[in-house]
Design an enzyme around this catalytic site. Structure first.
Site, PDB file in Angstrom:
ATOM      1  N   TYR A  54      -2.567  -5.933  18.676  1.00 22.43           N
ATOM      2  CA  TYR A  54      -2.815  -6.613  17.394  1.00 22.43           C
ATOM      3  C   TYR A  54      -4.310  -6.844  17.156  1.00 22.43           C
ATOM      4  O   TYR A  54      -4.746  -6.855  16.010  1.00 22.43           O
ATOM      5  CB  TYR A  54      -2.013  -7.916  17.301  1.00 22.43           C
ATOM      6  CG  TYR A  54      -0.536  -7.639  17.102  1.00 22.43           C
ATOM      7  CD1 TYR A  54      -0.042  -7.268  15.857  1.00 22.43           C
ATOM      8  CD2 TYR A  54       0.350  -7.689  18.170  1.00 22.43           C
ATOM      9  CE1 TYR A  54       1.296  -6.967  15.683  1.00 22.43           C
ATOM     10  CE2 TYR A  54       1.693  -7.393  18.009  1.00 22.43           C
ATOM     11  CZ  TYR A  54       2.169  -7.028  16.765  1.00 22.43           C
ATOM     12  OH  TYR A  54       3.494  -6.718  16.586  1.00 22.43           O
ATOM     13  N   ASN A  88       4.466  -6.333   4.869  1.00 26.60           N
ATOM     14  CA  ASN A  88       3.208  -5.968   5.541  1.00 26.60           C
ATOM     15  C   ASN A  88       2.494  -7.201   6.076  1.00 26.60           C
ATOM     16  O   ASN A  88       2.541  -8.270   5.477  1.00 26.60           O
ATOM     17  CB  ASN A  88       2.300  -5.212   4.574  1.00 26.60           C
ATOM     18  CG  ASN A  88       2.954  -3.940   4.072  1.00 26.60           C
ATOM     19  OD1 ASN A  88       3.918  -3.471   4.665  1.00 26.60           O
ATOM     20  ND2 ASN A  88       2.448  -3.396   2.985  1.00 26.60           N
ATOM     21  N   VAL A  89       1.779  -6.983   7.170  1.00 25.46           N
ATOM     22  CA  VAL A  89       1.032  -8.094   7.766  1.00 25.46           C
ATOM     23  C   VAL A  89      -0.449  -8.015   7.391  1.00 25.46           C
ATOM     24  O   VAL A  89      -1.252  -8.837   7.823  1.00 25.46           O
ATOM     25  CB  VAL A  89       1.225  -8.149   9.303  1.00 25.46           C
ATOM     26  CG1 VAL A  89       2.682  -8.412   9.642  1.00 25.46           C
ATOM     27  CG2 VAL A  89       0.750  -6.867   9.985  1.00 25.46           C
ATOM     28  N   HIS A 105       6.933 -10.906   7.207  1.00 27.08           N
ATOM     29  CA  HIS A 105       6.794 -10.608   8.637  1.00 27.08           C
ATOM     30  C   HIS A 105       5.500 -11.145   9.253  1.00 27.08           C
ATOM     31  O   HIS A 105       5.052 -10.662  10.281  1.00 27.08           O
ATOM     32  CB  HIS A 105       6.898  -9.089   8.864  1.00 27.08           C
ATOM     33  CG  HIS A 105       8.270  -8.553   8.563  1.00 27.08           C
ATOM     34  ND1 HIS A 105       8.530  -7.226   8.303  1.00 27.08           N
ATOM     35  CD2 HIS A 105       9.469  -9.200   8.475  1.00 27.08           C
ATOM     36  CE1 HIS A 105       9.828  -7.078   8.067  1.00 27.08           C
ATOM     37  NE2 HIS A 105      10.422  -8.255   8.158  1.00 27.08           N
ATOM     38  N   GLY A 170       7.325   1.720  -1.175  1.00 27.31           N
ATOM     39  CA  GLY A 170       6.886   2.139   0.157  1.00 27.31           C
ATOM     40  C   GLY A 170       7.544   1.453   1.332  1.00 27.31           C
ATOM     41  O   GLY A 170       6.868   1.062   2.276  1.00 27.31           O
ATOM     42  N   THR A 171       8.849   1.334   1.263  1.00 35.27           N
ATOM     43  CA  THR A 171       9.565   0.797   2.439  1.00 35.27           C
ATOM     44  C   THR A 171      10.798   1.641   2.700  1.00 35.27           C
ATOM     45  O   THR A 171      11.481   2.050   1.769  1.00 35.27           O
ATOM     46  CB  THR A 171       9.958  -0.688   2.272  1.00 35.27           C
ATOM     47  OG1 THR A 171      10.867  -1.043   3.326  1.00 35.27           O
ATOM     48  CG2 THR A 171      10.594  -1.003   0.942  1.00 35.27           C
ATOM     49  N   SER A 172      11.066   1.881   3.981  1.00 40.73           N
ATOM     50  CA  SER A 172      12.247   2.672   4.340  1.00 40.73           C
ATOM     51  C   SER A 172      13.520   1.846   4.209  1.00 40.73           C
ATOM     52  O   SER A 172      14.615   2.364   4.391  1.00 40.73           O
ATOM     53  CB  SER A 172      12.108   3.180   5.781  1.00 40.73           C
ATOM     54  OG  SER A 172      11.976   2.081   6.657  1.00 40.73           O
TER      55      SER A 172
HETATM   56  P1  OAD Z   1       8.412   2.221   7.298  1.00 37.56           P
HETATM   57  O1  OAD Z   1       7.367   2.916   8.119  1.00 37.56           O
HETATM   58  O2  OAD Z   1       9.767   2.083   7.880  1.00 37.56           O
HETATM   59  O3  OAD Z   1       8.558   2.941   5.900  1.00 37.56           O
HETATM   60  C1  OAD Z   1       7.434   3.304   5.144  1.00 37.56           C
HETATM   61  C2  OAD Z   1       7.883   3.937   3.859  1.00 37.56           C
HETATM   62  O4  OAD Z   1       6.719   4.247   3.109  1.00 37.56           O
HETATM   63  C3  OAD Z   1       8.656   5.252   4.035  1.00 37.56           C
HETATM   64  O5  OAD Z   1       9.817   5.241   3.231  1.00 37.56           O
HETATM   65  C4  OAD Z   1       7.661   6.313   3.561  1.00 37.56           C
HETATM   66  O6  OAD Z   1       8.315   7.423   2.923  1.00 37.56           O
HETATM   67  C5  OAD Z   1       6.868   5.515   2.541  1.00 37.56           C
HETATM   68  N1  OAD Z   1       5.527   6.044   2.241  1.00 37.56           N
HETATM   69  C6  OAD Z   1       4.711   6.813   3.017  1.00 37.56           C
HETATM   70  N2  OAD Z   1       3.563   7.082   2.370  1.00 37.56           N
HETATM   71  C7  OAD Z   1       3.635   6.456   1.165  1.00 37.56           C
HETATM   72  C8  OAD Z   1       2.770   6.355   0.033  1.00 37.56           C
HETATM   73  N3  OAD Z   1       1.582   6.950   0.014  1.00 37.56           N
HETATM   74  N4  OAD Z   1       3.195   5.642  -1.042  1.00 37.56           N
HETATM   75  C9  OAD Z   1       4.412   5.034  -1.039  1.00 37.56           C
HETATM   76  N5  OAD Z   1       5.261   5.108  -0.011  1.00 37.56           N
HETATM   77  C10 OAD Z   1       4.891   5.794   1.079  1.00 37.56           C
HETATM   78  O7  OAD Z   1       7.788   0.787   6.912  1.00 37.56           O
HETATM   79  P2  OAD Z   1       8.531  -0.525   6.403  1.00 37.56           P
HETATM   80  O8  OAD Z   1       9.745  -0.203   5.609  1.00 37.56           O
HETATM   81  O9  OAD Z   1       7.493  -1.366   5.782  1.00 37.56           O
HETATM   82  O10 OAD Z   1       8.252  -5.080  10.915  1.00 37.56           O
HETATM   83  O11 OAD Z   1       8.960  -1.155   7.779  1.00 37.56           O
HETATM   84  C11 OAD Z   1       9.598  -2.395   7.777  1.00 37.56           C
HETATM   85  C12 OAD Z   1       9.244  -3.191   9.017  1.00 37.56           C
HETATM   86  O12 OAD Z   1       9.449  -2.415  10.189  1.00 37.56           O
HETATM   87  C13 OAD Z   1       7.792  -3.584   9.111  1.00 37.56           C
HETATM   88  O13 OAD Z   1       7.470  -4.726   8.339  1.00 37.56           O
HETATM   89  C14 OAD Z   1       7.619  -3.837  10.559  1.00 37.56           C
HETATM   90  C15 OAD Z   1       8.353  -2.645  11.111  1.00 37.56           C
HETATM   91  O14 OAD Z   1       8.825  -2.730  12.356  1.00 37.56           O
HETATM   92  C16 OAD Z   1       7.696  -5.869  11.841  1.00 37.56           C
HETATM   93  O15 OAD Z   1       6.627  -5.629  12.379  1.00 37.56           O
HETATM   94  C17 OAD Z   1       8.496  -7.080  12.133  1.00 37.56           C
END
Ligand code: OAD
Length: 233
Positions: A54, A88-89, A105, A170-172
């Site tokens: 971190y 996001n952090v 988070h 931008g979240t999976s």
């Molecule tokens: P992910 O890495 O799971 O997903 C990221 C998403 O962003 C994917 O769907 C990509 O297709 C998309 N992406 C990539 N490039 C992009 C761009 N230029 N514009 C828009 N989208 C784009 O990340 P999160 O869903 O945020 O938790 O993950 C959720 C949580 O899992 C995080 O907060 C973290 C992690 O473990 C903790 O740390 C507790």
């Protein structure tokens, strides 16, 4: 200003600012399995490694800048009550100028006591083993790790359930409880999902998938929403 837009963001919105997503490289996060650096078990096993991880993320963050997508969300505040709920952090929403940001988070620029989660402090520098809070317990990053509760979840649910528009960027949508937030949106509310990849699109009413990168899709949608506040889209 009665119309509320709630934005749910994930790592993808910060990708074009130079911060890697979580699930982009075989489940490895900056070369570490997520559990190693983002779980209480990982912390107990190797405190030094977790702190170092971190510390590096924090050092990287101060060199990154908000991008067009972060700024476009701020523009929406000219006509809407905007609440950003982010997984996001990083602090890129705040640095862009967003006024209401809920961090589900945690935040990289904060640290807390490893014993009492309510003892939270600003953190601009590295945290080391031996750095203690005023009550004597080891400091840790103010990050919600896997298996820990998400204290801001109730606030987030309230915001989503009272929104007239919801934009997911931008979240999976693979980490719960955050991933379930869309289910609290009313069926009547307009919803958009912006992501460049072919991802799972949840079966909720009035949801349009915009398959674009954040820096492209978000400014376009914001422009559209500002042009016509009463638009039916
Ligand atoms: P992910 O890495 O799971 O997903 C990221 C998403 O962003 C994917 O769907 C990509 O297709 C998309 N992406 C990539 N490039 C992009 C761009 N230029 N514009 C828009 N989208 C784009 O990340 P999160 O869903 O945020 O938790 O993950 C959720 C949580 O899992 C995080 O907060 C973290 C992690 O473990 C903790 O740390 C507790």
């Amino acid at each position: 200003m009665s119309k509320k837009i709630v934005i749910l963001t994930g790592a993808g919105i910060s990708a074009e600012s130079g911060i890697k997503t979580f699930r982009g490289a075989n489940g490895l996060w900056e070369n570490h399995p997520v559990e190693e650096v983002a779980s209480p078990v990982g912390w107990e096993r190797n405190m030094e490694l977790v702190l170092d991880f971190y510390n590096q993320r924090r050092q990287q963050l101060v060199k990154c800048q908000p991008n067009k997508a972060h700024f476009a969300l701020v523009e929406l505040e000219r006509q809407y009550d905007v609440v950003v709920i982010t997984q996001n952090v990083d602090d890129l929403h705040e640095r862009a100028g967003s006024k209401k940001v809920i961090h589900l988070h945690g935040e990289l620029l904060k640290m807390r006591s490893s014993v009492d989660e309510n003892l939270v402090f600003d953190c601009l520098n590295d945290i080391a083993v031996g750095d203690k809070c005023p009550k004597g317990s080891q400091m840790r990053p103010h990050i919600v790790w896997f298996g820990e509760s998400v204290p801001r979840m109730e606030d987030a649910i309230l915001e989503v359930s009272t929104a007239t528009k919801v934009i997911v960027i931008g979240t999976s949508l693979s980490v719960y409880p955050a991933a379930g937030l869309l289910n609290y949106a009313t069926p009547e509310s307009s919803k958009w999902l912006i992501d460049p990849d072919t991802i799972y699109v949840p079966p909720v009413a009035n949801l349009e998938f915009i398959q674009k990168k954040a820096t492209e899709g978000v400014p376009e949608l914001a422009h559209q929403l500002l042009q016509n506040e009463n638009c039916v889209i």
